[in-house]
Design an enzyme around this catalytic site. Structure first.
Site, PDB file in Angstrom:
ATOM      1  N   TYR A  68      -0.525   5.272  13.451  1.00 33.65           N
ATOM      2  CA  TYR A  68      -1.896   5.736  13.233  1.00 33.65           C
ATOM      3  C   TYR A  68      -2.782   5.289  14.393  1.00 33.65           C
ATOM      4  O   TYR A  68      -2.288   4.773  15.396  1.00 33.65           O
ATOM      5  CB  TYR A  68      -2.394   5.267  11.866  1.00 33.65           C
TER       6      TYR A  68
ATOM      7  N   ARG B 287      -2.061  -5.183   9.604  1.00 34.51           N
ATOM      8  CA  ARG B 287      -0.682  -4.702   9.476  1.00 34.51           C
ATOM      9  C   ARG B 287      -0.197  -4.188  10.820  1.00 34.51           C
ATOM     10  O   ARG B 287      -0.888  -3.423  11.510  1.00 34.51           O
ATOM     11  CB  ARG B 287      -0.573  -3.584   8.441  1.00 34.51           C
TER      12      ARG B 287
ATOM     13  N   PRO C 212       0.826  -1.224   0.000  1.00 30.14           N
ATOM     14  CA  PRO C 212       0.000   0.000   0.000  1.00 30.14           C
ATOM     15  C   PRO C 212       0.851   1.261   0.000  1.00 30.14           C
ATOM     16  O   PRO C 212       1.847   1.356   0.710  1.00 30.14           O
ATOM     17  CB  PRO C 212      -0.813  -0.123   1.292  1.00 30.14           C
TER      18      PRO C 212
ATOM     19  N   HIS D 192       2.390   1.994  12.030  1.00 30.99           N
ATOM     20  CA  HIS D 192       2.954   3.272  11.579  1.00 30.99           C
ATOM     21  C   HIS D 192       2.467   4.490  12.355  1.00 30.99           C
ATOM     22  O   HIS D 192       2.446   5.602  11.828  1.00 30.99           O
ATOM     23  CB  HIS D 192       2.681   3.471  10.078  1.00 30.99           C
TER      24      HIS D 192
ATOM     25  N   ALA E 244      -3.824   3.278   1.765  1.00 33.58           N
ATOM     26  CA  ALA E 244      -4.610   3.331   2.984  1.00 33.58           C
ATOM     27  C   ALA E 244      -5.897   4.125   2.742  1.00 33.58           C
ATOM     28  O   ALA E 244      -5.886   5.192   2.132  1.00 33.58           O
ATOM     29  CB  ALA E 244      -3.800   3.976   4.094  1.00 33.58           C
TER      30      ALA E 244
ATOM     31  N   HIS F 110      -5.260  -1.517   9.111  1.00 36.03           N
ATOM     32  CA  HIS F 110      -3.987  -0.812   9.306  1.00 36.03           C
ATOM     33  C   HIS F 110      -3.829  -0.480  10.788  1.00 36.03           C
ATOM     34  O   HIS F 110      -4.420   0.465  11.297  1.00 36.03           O
ATOM     35  CB  HIS F 110      -3.987   0.474   8.467  1.00 36.03           C
TER      36      HIS F 110
END
Length: 427
Positions: free
Chosen positions: A214, A261, A62, A212, A95, A209
């Site tokens: 988020y 992820r 992605p 990272h 995303a 997701h």
């Protein structure tokens, strides 16, 4: 299904070989009639992931591209993904926000309305016409957002009232801590996105997701989650939101159509934890009970899009990569916790030799490649043929608008045709 073009066999040692056609409505698997690859037999071998049988193990990872004005996928997005599709190959979308408060970047396509899902259906149809598979990555950016992307210009939301220091937050602004009711509401929004992904958009599955830095990652990590209720404190509590989201989407989709992820040890967007190994050991032991399609890990030493790891490798030669891809990777403590039938997907500056190594020694079942797909739409075919891989995609075009730097990159055959035409013109 028979192709309407000549059946030209490939030789992986012949960089000028024409491709076996990957044409609209051709369902010939990518590896059909090709035999094993001489230097990457595992990367170019079939594998079952969820309810998909992939014809090779190179996944398009992605990447946010900001090419969907109005937040609805369009025909240019469909062309972009179709250009990079292979028969039997897997693509994971950029995303895609699942919540009204989940946006943090301009022109990013969502998956929370019927209109957005119908736009995605055009994209998935184009990929399926090439015989490919496609997962939607569902996203909420949390405190990484800024007020201009929030409903009524409100503050971004997060696990706690914290500020993002190292990136793009509004100066001096803090995120607002979500209430318990709002947390439940966001899980319900993920559930609706999961429903739309299958019922309307016709995705083959979804990837949650949770990496990272988020929103879900903000709940997981102790430096961003300062709560004292059932969502904070212990690793079990901090992981609660992740599993509520997974439980919600699994009411709409079977586990074989769901993935997640994770990015242990990543510092992207200020993430840190007092005991990362304990946190993700708990998370992965629980995930393994779900029987998901795959767990997607970002290599912890290459999780920032600045390309620092690439520059380090170029400066230090093969020794850096040998360490990075070898037995010293911190992920080696966690990857074995993923139990079959769930597969492991690794991403992080992989090239074909490192991909083949990781697959051969059993660190991963599939490998994601991202940025190389941008200027090289026929990346998988070039890797098979040993043809040059383009690396000249300026960062300015990553998130710009319009077709330039998005759908205007030629395939290897188109380049050769252009070269031949130019040479004939000169003569």
């Amino acid at each position: 299904m028979p192709s309407n073009q000549p059946d030209v066999k490939l030789s992986p040692q012949d960089p000028t070989a024409m491709s076996q056609p990957l044409v609209k409505n051709s369902l010939e698997p990518f590896l059909s009639g090709r035999g094993p690859h001489p230097s990457a037999p595992t990367a170019f071998s079939p594998v079952k992931v969820g309810n998909m049988t992939l014809s090779h193990r190179i996944v398009m990872a992605p990447m946010t591209r900001s090419r969907s004005p109005g937040l609805v996928p369009n025909a240019m997005n469909a062309l972009y993904y179709a250009q990079r599709a292979t028969c039997g190959g897997l693509i994971i979308t950029e995303a895609t926000p699942a919540s009204a408060t989940g946006w943090g970047y301009a022109d990013v396509p969502g998956l929370r309305t019927e209109e957005q899902a119908a736009g995605w259906r055009v994209v998935t149809d184009a990929v399926h016409d090439k015989g490919g598979f496609m997962f939607a990555q569902l996203w909420h950016v949390g405190r990484v957002s800024i007020s201009k992307f929030q409903p009524d210009g409100a503050a971004p939301v997060s696990a706690s009232e914290t500020a993002l220091v190292s990136s793009r937050a509004d100066p001096g602004a803090k995120a607002r801590a979500l209430t318990v009711a709002e947390i439940k509401g966001i899980a319900a929004e993920f559930k609706e996105s999961a429903r739309l992904s299958h019922a309307v958009a016709n995705f083959d599955g979804i990837e949650v997701h949770a990496a990272h830095g988020y929103l879900i990652d903000q709940f997981l990590h102790s430096n961003a989650n300062l709560r004292s209720d059932e969502y904070g404190g212990s690793v079990e509590n901090r992981a609660r939101f992740l599993f509520e989201v997974l439980d919600a989407v699994l009411t709409e989709l079977p586990s074989t159509r769901v993935a997640v992820r994770l990015s242990p040890w990543s510092t992207l967007h200020d993430m840190a934890d007092t005991d990362t190994e304990a946190l993700f050991t708990h998370v992965l032991k629980r995930i393994s009970k779900y029987g998901l399609a795959y767990v997607h890990f970002t290599e912890p030493d290459n999780s920032h899009p600045s390309g620092a790891a690439v520059k380090t490798d170029q400066a230090n030669g093969d020794s850096t990569r040998a360490t990075f891809w070898g037995d010293s990777s911190r992920l080696n403590k966690l990857v074995p916790l993923v139990e079959l039938p769930t597969k492991v997907l690794l991403t992080g500056d992989y090239r074909l030799p490192e991909a083949e190594h990781a697959l051969t020694i059993g660190r991963a079942h599939i490998i994601g490649m991202g940025r190389p797909f941008i200027p090289t739409p026929d990346l998988v075919l070039r890797l098979w043929n040993g043809q040059p891989i383009k690396t000249d995609s300026p960062v300015d075009f990553f998130f710009s608008s319009g077709p330039k730097g998005y759908v205007d990159y030629p395939t290897y055959l188109e380049e050769k045709s252009q070269d031949h035409t130019a040479k004939a013109r000169d003569e």
